[in-house]
Structure formats: structure tokens, C-alpha cells
Design a protein around this motif. Sequence first.
Motif, PDB file in Angstrom:
ATOM      1  N   ALA A 214      -3.064   9.838 -89.874  1.00 49.39           N
ATOM      2  CA  ALA A 214      -4.539   9.287 -90.365  1.00 49.39           C
ATOM      3  C   ALA A 214      -5.354  10.411 -90.003  1.00 49.39           C
ATOM      4  CB  ALA A 214      -4.740   7.964 -89.393  1.00 49.39           C
ATOM      5  N   LEU A 215      -6.130  10.878 -91.156  1.00 51.51           N
ATOM      6  CA  LEU A 215      -7.024  11.689 -91.084  1.00 51.51           C
ATOM      7  C   LEU A 215      -8.350  11.306 -90.789  1.00 51.51           C
ATOM      8  CD1 LEU A 215      -4.554  13.538 -91.786  1.00 51.51           C
ATOM      9  CD2 LEU A 215      -5.932  14.548 -93.491  1.00 51.51           C
ATOM     10  N   ASN A 216      -8.408   9.911 -91.109  1.00 49.73           N
ATOM     11  CA  ASN A 216      -9.867   9.366 -90.910  1.00 49.73           C
ATOM     12  C   ASN A 216      -9.578   7.885 -90.537  1.00 49.73           C
ATOM     13  OD1 ASN A 216      -9.369   8.037 -93.119  1.00 49.73           O
ATOM     14  ND2 ASN A 216     -11.117   8.753 -94.490  1.00 49.73           N
ATOM     15  N   ASN A 217     -10.569   7.073 -90.036  1.00 48.66           N
ATOM     16  CA  ASN A 217     -10.434   5.673 -89.734  1.00 48.66           C
ATOM     17  C   ASN A 217     -10.041   4.876 -90.816  1.00 48.66           C
ATOM     18  OD1 ASN A 217     -10.450   5.334 -86.726  1.00 48.66           O
ATOM     19  ND2 ASN A 217     -12.766   5.750 -86.769  1.00 48.66           N
ATOM     20  N   ARG A 218     -10.539   5.148 -91.978  1.00 48.94           N
ATOM     21  CA  ARG A 218     -10.245   4.300 -93.105  1.00 48.94           C
ATOM     22  C   ARG A 218      -8.665   4.330 -93.330  1.00 48.94           C
ATOM     23  NH1 ARG A 218     -13.387   4.756 -98.558  1.00 48.94           N
ATOM     24  NH2 ARG A 218     -12.350   2.919 -99.521  1.00 48.94           N
TER      25      ARG A 218
ATOM     26  N   ALA B  13      -7.645  13.293 -83.198  1.00 47.81           N
ATOM     27  CA  ALA B  13      -7.665  12.788 -81.633  1.00 47.81           C
ATOM     28  C   ALA B  13      -9.059  12.134 -81.595  1.00 47.81           C
ATOM     29  CB  ALA B  13      -7.779  13.951 -80.733  1.00 47.81           C
ATOM     30  N   SER B  14     -10.055  12.198 -82.332  1.00 46.40           N
ATOM     31  CA  SER B  14     -11.350  11.754 -82.221  1.00 46.40           C
ATOM     32  C   SER B  14     -11.591  10.280 -82.533  1.00 46.40           C
ATOM     33  CB  SER B  14     -12.420  12.567 -82.562  1.00 46.40           C
ATOM     34  OG  SER B  14     -12.308  12.782 -84.157  1.00 46.40           O
ATOM     35  N   LEU B  15     -10.320   9.867 -83.449  1.00 43.12           N
ATOM     36  CA  LEU B  15     -10.393   8.528 -83.923  1.00 43.12           C
ATOM     37  C   LEU B  15      -9.997   7.387 -83.260  1.00 43.12           C
ATOM     38  CD1 LEU B  15      -8.430   9.321 -87.540  1.00 43.12           C
ATOM     39  CD2 LEU B  15     -11.143   9.388 -86.934  1.00 43.12           C
ATOM     40  N   GLU B  16     -10.119   6.061 -83.409  1.00 36.96           N
ATOM     41  CA  GLU B  16      -9.954   4.894 -83.009  1.00 36.96           C
ATOM     42  C   GLU B  16      -8.460   4.613 -83.096  1.00 36.96           C
ATOM     43  OE1 GLU B  16     -12.401   1.626 -84.026  1.00 36.96           O
ATOM     44  OE2 GLU B  16     -13.836   3.025 -84.356  1.00 36.96           O
TER      45      GLU B  16
ATOM     46  N   PHE C 283       0.251   9.124 -95.356  1.00 31.11           N
ATOM     47  CA  PHE C 283      -1.003   9.932 -95.005  1.00 31.11           C
ATOM     48  C   PHE C 283      -2.175   9.290 -95.685  1.00 31.11           C
ATOM     49  CE2 PHE C 283       2.967  12.492 -95.630  1.00 31.11           C
ATOM     50  CZ  PHE C 283       2.896  13.390 -94.482  1.00 31.11           C
ATOM     51  N   GLY C 284      -2.938   9.100 -94.950  1.00 28.60           N
ATOM     52  CA  GLY C 284      -4.445   8.764 -95.572  1.00 28.60           C
ATOM     53  C   GLY C 284      -5.632   9.623 -94.877  1.00 28.60           C
ATOM     54  N   GLY C 285      -6.502   9.896 -95.974  1.00 23.90           N
ATOM     55  CA  GLY C 285      -7.686  10.805 -95.355  1.00 23.90           C
ATOM     56  C   GLY C 285      -8.641  10.554 -96.599  1.00 23.90           C
ATOM     57  N   GLU C 286      -9.951  11.145 -96.199  1.00 25.88           N
ATOM     58  CA  GLU C 286     -10.884  11.219 -97.244  1.00 25.88           C
ATOM     59  C   GLU C 286     -10.413  12.306 -98.280  1.00 25.88           C
ATOM     60  OE1 GLU C 286     -15.186  10.713 -98.182  1.00 25.88           O
ATOM     61  OE2 GLU C 286     -13.535   9.517 -96.873  1.00 25.88           O
TER      62      GLU C 286
ATOM     63  N   ALA D  23     -10.964   7.682-108.338  1.00 29.13           N
ATOM     64  CA  ALA D  23     -11.565   8.663-109.382  1.00 29.13           C
ATOM     65  C   ALA D  23     -12.321   9.745-109.129  1.00 29.13           C
ATOM     66  CB  ALA D  23     -12.259   7.750-110.419  1.00 29.13           C
ATOM     67  N   GLU D  24     -13.074  10.059-108.139  1.00 28.81           N
ATOM     68  CA  GLU D  24     -13.835  10.933-107.644  1.00 28.81           C
ATOM     69  C   GLU D  24     -13.231  12.159-107.169  1.00 28.81           C
ATOM     70  OE1 GLU D  24     -14.158   8.080-105.790  1.00 28.81           O
ATOM     71  OE2 GLU D  24     -15.615   7.049-107.174  1.00 28.81           O
ATOM     72  N   ILE D  25     -13.829  13.358-107.532  1.00 29.82           N
ATOM     73  CA  ILE D  25     -13.145  14.532-107.463  1.00 29.82           C
ATOM     74  C   ILE D  25     -13.145  14.844-105.814  1.00 29.82           C
ATOM     75  CG2 ILE D  25     -13.147  17.050-107.537  1.00 29.82           C
ATOM     76  CD1 ILE D  25     -12.343  15.763-109.987  1.00 29.82           C
ATOM     77  N   LYS D  26     -14.280  14.605-105.210  1.00 24.35           N
ATOM     78  CA  LYS D  26     -14.268  14.859-103.490  1.00 24.35           C
ATOM     79  C   LYS D  26     -14.771  13.443-102.890  1.00 24.35           C
ATOM     80  CE  LYS D  26     -14.225  19.409-102.749  1.00 24.35           C
ATOM     81  NZ  LYS D  26     -12.949  20.077-101.983  1.00 24.35           N
ATOM     82  N   GLY D  27     -14.294  12.986-101.915  1.00 24.20           N
ATOM     83  CA  GLY D  27     -14.739  11.835-101.189  1.00 24.20           C
ATOM     84  C   GLY D  27     -13.791  10.409-101.924  1.00 24.20           C
ATOM     85  N   GLY D  28     -13.664   9.525-101.129  1.00 23.85           N
ATOM     86  CA  GLY D  28     -12.947   8.304-101.448  1.00 23.85           C
ATOM     87  C   GLY D  28     -11.588   8.633-100.839  1.00 23.85           C
ATOM     88  N   GLN D  29     -11.156   7.367-100.712  1.00 24.48           N
ATOM     89  CA  GLN D  29      -9.710   7.386 -99.856  1.00 24.48           C
ATOM     90  C   GLN D  29      -8.709   7.689-100.578  1.00 24.48           C
ATOM     91  OE1 GLN D  29     -10.295   7.061 -96.628  1.00 24.48           O
ATOM     92  NE2 GLN D  29      -8.102   7.287 -95.992  1.00 24.48           N
ATOM     93  N   VAL D  30      -7.816   8.658-100.347  1.00 24.33           N
ATOM     94  CA  VAL D  30      -6.593   9.003-100.618  1.00 24.33           C
ATOM     95  C   VAL D  30      -5.345   8.669 -99.908  1.00 24.33           C
ATOM     96  CG1 VAL D  30      -5.397  10.885-101.406  1.00 24.33           C
ATOM     97  CG2 VAL D  30      -7.958  11.203-101.480  1.00 24.33           C
TER      98      VAL D  30
END
Lengths: 624, 278
Positions: free
Chosen positions: A78-82, A101-104, A14-17, A48-55
Amino acid sequence: MSNHDADPTVVIRFGGEGGQGTITLGDLFTRIAARLGLEVYSFRTYPAEIKGGQVTYQTRLGLQRVLSEGDEADVMVALNNRAWMECHEDLCARSAFIHEASLEMPPHCGRGYPIPAAQIARQHEWERGYNFVFLGALMWFFRWDLQLAEEVVRERMQRHPQSLEHNLNLMQAGYDYARDHYPEPFPHTLPQPESVEERLILSGADALALGALAAGCKFYAGYPITPATPVMESLAKYLPSFDGSLVQAEDEIAAINMAIGGSIAGLRSMTATSGPGLSLMIEAMGLASMTETPLVVLDVQRAGPSTGLPTKTSQGDLLIAMYGSHGAAPRFVLAPDSVKDCYYQMFNAFSLSEYFQMPVVVLCDQAMASRVETVPYPNDLWGEADDPFPWCRPLERQRPTTEALQGDYRRYRDTEEGISPMSEPGMPGGIYLAESLEHDEYGYPNQDPENHERMMAKRTRKMEVARKMLNTWKMSARRWGHRGASFGIIGWGSTRGAVREAMAMLEAQGILIEALYPHSLRPMPDKEVLDFLDTKKAILIPELNFTGQFRRVIEHHYYKDLDVRDIHVHQLTKEQGLPFKVREIYEAVLKMIAQEREQWVAEQGDLVSVYEAVERLEEGANES
Amino acid sequence: MSRKASEYRSHVKPIWCPGCGDYAVLNALTRAFASLELRNENIMVASGIGCSSRFPAFLKTYGIHGVHGRPLPLATGIKLGNPSLTVVAVGGDGDGFSIGGGHIPHAARRNIDLPYIVMDNNIYGMTKGQPSPTSPRGLQRKASPYGSQERPLNPILMTLAYGTTFVARAFSGQPKQMADIFRQALLHPGFAFVQVLSPCITFHNTYDHYREICRPLPEGHNAQDLQAAMTAALETETQYLGIFYRDDQQLPYSRRLQLLRDRAPKLTLETVLDRFRR
């Protein structure tokens, strides 16, 4: 499916912001799989950030015990492209790609399964429940019982009653969408097990906390630090129910000194920290060694030095844990090598520290503390009845007898084993001074040259006694593979899973090697290590630090034995904040063997030329 | 009084210089122990590092001479480990206000039930005379040949601001009053801070200075009045002696944690393990 079909597993990543609910999604999915009866093993890495960054959260499911988190992802969510950009190396043509669905779509991936999760969540006016759309879709893809999933979600989200129903609705909506759009069988599923074995689902942090409770820990003082905090939070919840207390100290120095105070007053006491905190605790660990006070210090390692990578894993604290001290301060260092073992080694740590009146450091790491595994119920807690070594049994500190207290009681009596019966404040006749200065047998300061050397010897003798006892303890090290093989792996801690799996891959290729994982790093289980080394031509020492700390320890400790047996030491280090991949170990072993072969051939060549040279000399001598 | 102060003294001869203010503290504390008829084995004294921190060795009680600056965390752990003990933390101004200064607000915040006695000589004595956090500005020593550049702390004002529930000042030149303050501090159900002006005869002899400026707290001083206590603490030209502030109504820390334990549902290991079943 990964690996051999006889032992099928599925790896889901699983990957996401950060803040998108990626960890919650992975964690719930893992728990649902476990509830279903599958064996699970997860891994998480987060910023290390609370919100944001790739998880990233990865979970691996199997019908048999899963050994590592796996290398390649069978399923990518994949929850985001990264999410896929960061791990495209681990995706392949087989990988199923479930994505917003909106991702590449990644260029080299297998089939894509777009899910308009954002849109569905918006339609339900509950955008926060985005991740639950994916959870529902996964239930359809894996053909798992939605009711069972709901049961798990309800249990885990008890504390959020307002969101619960919304989330469940979105899970249903995700399930419905996937069912309507992807009716065909999903390529990566596992059959539902016929019977559900008795299992606990534990994180390493849970196992460490439970091990402490099992060992009778009654006092914890600690300071929050990633990634050790979950242990403190667990004990904060349970200690009062076990007639114990927890103090959140003002800093790590206060924490360890409080734990020393609690221990002197008679409680089984501990603290837990990570690298920077361990650095701060070194001085007081010396105090515990000097005053012969039982103390357990848990270090959940993270990548350093300094603040380093606070949320990423490492095995970089080995040398400071073993030797970090001014003067020479005896202490034990234990290294659990699985989530299950975290429980047992915490238990052993208390037994050892109480019995030998010495600090014990337990070395865990971020990857092992934060991952979740299914583990057998610990009903074999007390070890085998015939185990001659008392570790694995709840050892107590030795108390002075009534007679001793009425007579000439000496807290630091110089005994044969170095262990002196320890009185406790409140005991009449047991009065003593726990003195950080060098002291005499009563504890009073004493700077005589002979006394200093004698007391150093007394304290150090305890280590030697433990070293001998260790040789009779069956669980002093974990050893597996092909007994007596020429090539071996010596490692420690959380890397064991990847090593086990790499060895299975090697075995499938007909390459039989043997591995050894000591559970006690100080003292080292010499007998077991020497027996292991006896047949080896070369050993590989894999570890997650930059300089090969364990390799140095092994070379330092066994240099004569390595030399006499002409054993070559190969090292595999990795300092990326990530665990080993199975493939990295596998390739390192092949490389070791190839190098040894080349060297062997070269040496034969050298010898041939030497022999020839000697022969020529001899011939020359004969002629003249 | 059925117990004598000498019954609390060990055979170890203090390392202090003749005339050191700390002798008076040792006498006053053992007198306070005796006046309360405490059993020796029920007392534990924790200290840090420095001349005054050698204290526990001179007592016939349980003791720990720990690392520099940490008597409060040690004492906190001991008290929580066994709340029935009388636990006392002792040390000097370097130990307590410099390296260990970070622990005082938290001891106060917790209201840990033990007295903390700081033998304040306004100098580092054991390392032979460097300025301490309570040295007057301009003090010239080898480490401050041009005079120290820092302003001294005001320990009474500081501990009052931290919310300490018992704040007092004593002077080694007035041992009788000091013993009485110690007795009150030992009886106080919470964190009791006592600053003792305890001159260093060798490196910073302030006996005459303190004899001159020390006065009892103003007549009618109300120790329940925090503002009055702070006003008295702000006065530095005169050093008031006595109990500045005292609030016996706050629940001590060991009691709070006991209540947590009492209220917690009793669990066995098995019931907890069951919660982690899959």
C-alpha cells in the motif's frame, strides 16, 4: 497461499495514487518473478486521469500456469491509505501488509510491515524513486536475488539513464531496510523453480500485435483510443521493420477507410479501436462486406455506453460487433480467451478475412490487453499438420488466374462458395469497380430486384461455407472439464481464466461440470456447441456486460435445441469495469445447481399432483 | 498522342442530367490520363457519395465508390498500399467539404501524393437541392425555405491555409484549361487539390454566373508565392481559374513512409519474439 497447496500461488496487490509509480512497481516486480522462472498473470486497473486517482496492479505468481489474477490478496503493498480501503474485502487475517510507514494499518489485516519509503527516498534526495524502495524491500521479503532484479530494472529502464542509478540505489536501500528490520521468514513466498521453462512475457496487446505481424499484416491505420492504443504503438515500432506502414489517422472513420484502401491495393490491413471507435467504424465495415474486401478490426473493449469507463474492462460490444450494421453485412467475429490466444486469433483473423474477403472483428478487452502473462513460445504456430481446417494456417486471398484475366473477368463472379478471385490494382485485365451500391458480377451498379437478392445470397453464402468448415476445425472452441456433465458453462473471451479456476475449486468439492468457450462467435461452431449441449440440464453463461448479450445470442441461435433438450439457461452478468472473481463464478454455479434442484423437486411435486388429478378424474369416470 | 480519352471510359452511361458540369470533368480527366499515356490498370479512382461520386463507374480503370465523405482516406490507403499506382480522389462539395471536410487538412498535412478533384456545384444535387457548404447565403430551397443562414466556405483559401502543396480552380465551362490543370495535378508529387466549378443544371444552374465572374489568374501570378495565392483566393467577386499555388519540393507521404521502411532494421518474427523472452 491461495487455493490448494498442490498448486501454490501468491497474489500480490499494489495500490497507490496515480503518478506514484504503482504500475511501474507492479510491472517490474512481475517481470522479475518471470525472469526467476515463475509463471505470472497480472491485472491492472487505473483511472482515466493521467495523474491522480487510485491505481491498482495485481500480480499472481505460481509454479504452474496461473489461470486468473486471483481474488484475495496474500500480500498488499500500500502506497497510500486508499489502497487498502478500496480493497479491504479482499484482505484477510493471512494477508501481509507492506505499507508506507506513515500510513494507518487496516483493522483486520495480518501482520504489518511498515517501510519508511518516503523518508528513505528523501534521504537519498530522489523522491521520485519512492516505488523502488518497495521493490527492494519485496526482493528481501521474497528472498529473491537482488542482482537479477537489477538486471531486469536496467533492461526496462534503458530509456531513462539519468534516473536509473538513483532508482537502483533506492532499491538497494529498501532491500537493506527490510533485511535489517524483518529478518524472520516471510509467510508468502514461493520456492524458486528448479528449471526455467522457455516462456515469453507478453501483455495481451503485445500478443495481438505479434499475432498481426505473424499473419503478415503490412498496413495499419488507427486512431488513438484507450485501451487499444498499445497495439498501435507496438505496431508503429515494428511494422517498418517488416516492410509495412502505420498511419495515425485523423479519426476512426478515416482509419478504417484507409485500411480498406490498403487492403484493396493488396496489403494485409487492419485497424484497432475500442467501443466509441467501433461505433464510428460500423458504416465502413459494411463497405468492406459489400465490396468483399479483407479487413481486420480489433476491438479492445472498454465499459460503455458512450464514453463510459474508458480505462475499465467490459464485454459489452458483443452485439454491435456481431450484428451492428444497416442492411445485413456478413462478417466474422473472433474472441481470444487468453493472452496466448490473442496471438493465435489475430492470426486466424487475417487468414479468414483474406480467404473469405470479408471483415473480421476480433474482440479483446481492457483486462486481457493490459495484463501480462508468461506464455509458451509460439512454436506450434501453423497448427497441426493433419488439421483439416485451414484456419491456423496463413491463408491467402484467391487471385484470378492469367487465363481468367485474359477472358471475361468478373470480380464478383457468383461462385458455388461465394468466394470470387480478387484482382489487384495494377493487374492488366483485372479492372473492376469496388462498388458500395448493389452491383453486378463486374462491380457495376445494378438495382434489379433479382440481382440484389442473388448478390446478397452470394455474400452470405461465404458465411455458410465458413460455418461448415468450422465444424471440422479442432480449435473452433475450447472445451474442458467433465465430458458429458449435466451442468455446464458457456462463455467467451477473457473470463475463461476465472471459470477454469472456479471449476477446479468445484472439482475439489466433487462437483464436476464442463465448459465451452467458442473462439468464433460468428459463425458459431454449431457442431461443438450442440455436442456440448447434448448432455446438459442447465448452463451458466457468465459475461461482463449488463444485459447478458452472449446469453441472448445463445438463446437466439440455439432456441430450438435448448427447448428440445429442455436446457435451462442461467446468466451471470457483471458490469463494474472489473473482471470476474473466481468466487463469483463458483457461487453462481452452486446457485444454478441449487435452483435446478429446487425446480426439479417442485416439478416432481407438480407432476405428482397432476397425476393424482388425472387419477381422480379417471376414478370418477369409472364410477359414473 | 497515342492514347485517346475514350479508351478510359467504361460502357456505363453517366447518370448525370444532360448539361451537368460533371461531364466536362469526366472528359477532362480522361484527356489528362491520355495525355500522360497512363495504363488503365495502373489508375485507381476513389469517390464518396453524391452525383459526382458516381464518377468511377464511368471509367475503365480500377475504382471504388465508397461511403459518404471518405474518398480521401480510401485513396490514401490505396496509394500507400501500392505507391506505383496513379490514385485520384473525386467527389462533390457536400461529400468533400461537409461530411468529409475533416479529412482535407490531414491529406494536406501528410502531402499524400494524389490529386483530389472536387466537383463543386454549390448544392446537394442527388438529394434534390439542399444548400451545401459552398452555397451562397440566402439560398432558398425546400430545406431552407427562408434562405440558408450560413456563409459559404472558400475552398481555395481553406486548402492554402492547410498547407496543400498544389491548389487550383477550374470551371466546367472551360474544359481545355481543366484538362491541363488535371494533367499538372497528376504530375505533382504531393497532394493536389482542384476545385472544379461544375454547375448543377437542375437544382442550381450557375453557368451564366460563373461565365461572368471567372477570369484567368492575374497575369504574372507566381504560383510559388503563397501570399499571392491567398490574395487571389480572397477575391470572391471574381473567381480566378488556374493554378494558385504549387510547391513540388516537399517529399510526398508515400515516399516518406518508404524511407522509414528503408531505414528500419530488418527483423524477423523470431527476433521480435526473442525480445519478449522473460
